[in-house]
Design an enzyme around this catalytic site. Structure first.
Site, PDB file in Angstrom:
ATOM      1  N   GLU A  66      -4.081  43.820   4.802  1.00 31.15           N
ATOM      2  CA  GLU A  66      -3.145  43.711   5.925  1.00 31.15           C
ATOM      3  C   GLU A  66      -2.336  42.418   5.850  1.00 31.15           C
ATOM      4  O   GLU A  66      -1.134  42.407   6.136  1.00 31.15           O
ATOM      5  CB  GLU A  66      -3.895  43.795   7.259  1.00 31.15           C
ATOM      6  CG  GLU A  66      -4.456  45.168   7.581  1.00 31.15           C
ATOM      7  CD  GLU A  66      -3.376  46.220   7.801  1.00 31.15           C
ATOM      8  OE1 GLU A  66      -2.194  45.866   7.947  1.00 31.15           O
ATOM      9  OE2 GLU A  66      -3.708  47.416   7.810  1.00 31.15           O
ATOM     10  N   TYR A 113      -1.545  42.262  15.800  1.00 30.85           N
ATOM     11  CA  TYR A 113      -1.486  43.453  14.946  1.00 30.85           C
ATOM     12  C   TYR A 113      -2.672  43.516  13.985  1.00 30.85           C
ATOM     13  O   TYR A 113      -3.369  44.531  13.887  1.00 30.85           O
ATOM     14  CB  TYR A 113      -0.175  43.497  14.154  1.00 30.85           C
ATOM     15  CG  TYR A 113      -0.256  44.457  12.999  1.00 30.85           C
ATOM     16  CD1 TYR A 113      -0.205  45.826  13.217  1.00 30.85           C
ATOM     17  CD2 TYR A 113      -0.469  43.993  11.699  1.00 30.85           C
ATOM     18  CE1 TYR A 113      -0.345  46.719  12.163  1.00 30.85           C
ATOM     19  CE2 TYR A 113      -0.599  44.875  10.643  1.00 30.85           C
ATOM     20  CZ  TYR A 113      -0.537  46.229  10.871  1.00 30.85           C
ATOM     21  OH  TYR A 113      -0.690  47.110   9.843  1.00 30.85           O
ATOM     22  N   ASP A 172       3.030  47.382  14.577  1.00 32.69           N
ATOM     23  CA  ASP A 172       3.915  46.670  13.656  1.00 32.69           C
ATOM     24  C   ASP A 172       5.311  47.300  13.727  1.00 32.69           C
ATOM     25  O   ASP A 172       5.594  48.130  14.595  1.00 32.69           O
ATOM     26  CB  ASP A 172       3.358  46.681  12.232  1.00 32.69           C
ATOM     27  CG  ASP A 172       3.363  48.074  11.607  1.00 32.69           C
ATOM     28  OD1 ASP A 172       3.658  49.063  12.309  1.00 32.69           O
ATOM     29  OD2 ASP A 172       3.076  48.170  10.387  1.00 32.69           O
TER      30      ASP A 172
END
Length: 342
Positions: free
Chosen positions: A38, A121, A139
């Site tokens: 991520e 996020y 996102d």
């Protein structure tokens, strides 16, 4: 909340189960793997991340190894991905996990979001994918999908818009929260594409999508940028000594590309005569100076316009670090902006 939103859950999950890509970080639900992927995927395309991800995990397979890695070695692993503060925050967070959680990964959104470099996020992604917590992960892809589904003309670049969408998604979050979040991201990546070119005919949400029904896909989402970009002109010097070594120097510990290495440079476009004088002020005696190339590098808020010059020099100076080409390649993290000039 738009009446269409609750109806997207089941078709999205069904679509994701059939269409999700086989990605290395999806092979298990190990939070370290999801976390690294991520962070790498922020500001970077999936295709570009694949090789970096494999190399990173090969060198640093767990939180403990990341917490102990040498800073230069870490930057070398990250070299080319850009946004280098991401890598520094990875190590800071790893150290915090070792010190505060005994090396065990925090399992809740509330704990994850406290760690350096882990925003709302990323915390939502890890908490939902790895620990089944019913929390959104919003996102740019998710904002685009939801804006089109709802026909929303709110500016998706505003923090308030993201906050509103997050609150809306909390109300419809299913038991399979991780799959739902990944499904929204995947849909944005593969189908609900940006710039007015979504593949609406193959979208599982088209019958619930306001933008599709009203022909608004080219207008949505609304993205209004307020920030003006800055320009910086630079003259960059590729200095080589008689034994073939190259001059580099370390950038300051704060600011853009902090802690990285760079080729010597000065602000503004300078003449060869001016550069000769500057080198002599630095205690370096040039034999010759030759213009080699121009390059541009785009950062988030600033564009660098660079002119590069090569100079053979007679004299080393301790102000610089003089390295071989192999050392530069293997041991010293050089930002992409400067690699373009080599």
């Amino acid at each position: 909340m738009n009446k269409n939103l609750p109806h997207i859950v089941e078709p999205l999950l069904t679509w994701f189960d059939c269409n999700k890509r086989e990605l290395p970080w999806r092979r298990d639900k190990e939070p370290y793997h999801v976390w690294i992927s991520e962070i790498m995927l922020q500001q970077t395309r999936i295709e570009a991340v694949m090789g970096y991800y494999a190399r990173f995990l090969d060198a640093l397979p767990d939180v403990e190894s990341l917490s102990k890695v040498d800073d230069d070695a870490l930057m070398k692993l990250w070299e080319g991905l850009g946004y280098y503060s991401r890598a520094r925050n990875l190590k800071k967070a790893a150290v915090a996990i070792m010190d505060e959680y005994g090396g065990a990964f925090p399992q809740t959104y509330a704990e994850l979001v406290k760690l350096p470099g882990i925003g709302e996020y990323t915390a939502g992604a890890i908490a939902s994918i790895c620990f089944d917590e019913k929390v959104p992960a919003v996102d740019g892809n998710v904002l685009r999908v939801i804006a089109r589904v709802q026909g929303s003309k709110e500016n998706v670049l505003l923090p308030q818009t993201k906050k509103t969408v997050t609150e809306q998604l909390k109300k419809i979050m299913p038991q399979r929260a991780g799959a739902f979040n990944e499904g929204l991201m995947e849909l944005g990546e593969l189908v609900c594409l940006p710039n007015g070119t979504p593949l609406c005919d193959s979208c599982p949400l088209n019958e619930h999508c306001t933008a599709y029904k009203k022909g608004l896909t080219e207008q949505l989402p609304v993205r209004v940028k307020k920030m003006k970009r800055r320009r910086a002109d630079k003259s960059v010097l590729y200095l080589t000594s008689s034994d073939g070594r190259i001059a580099i120097e370390k950038r300051p510990d704060t600011g853009l590309l902090s802690g990285m290495y760079q080729l010597p440079n000065v602000e503004g476009f300078r003449t060869e005569e001016e550069l000769r004088d500057i080198l002599q002020e630095w205690g370096v005696e040039p034999i010759d100076i030759t213009f080699t190339k121009k390059a541009k590098h785009v950062f988030t808020h600033i564009d660098w316009y660079m002119k590069a010059y090569h100079a053979n020099v007679k004299k080393h100076h301790d102000h610089f670090i003089w390295v071989t080409a192999d050392e530069l390649k293997d041991s010293y993290p050089l930002p992409t902006a400067f690699q373009k000039l080599l």
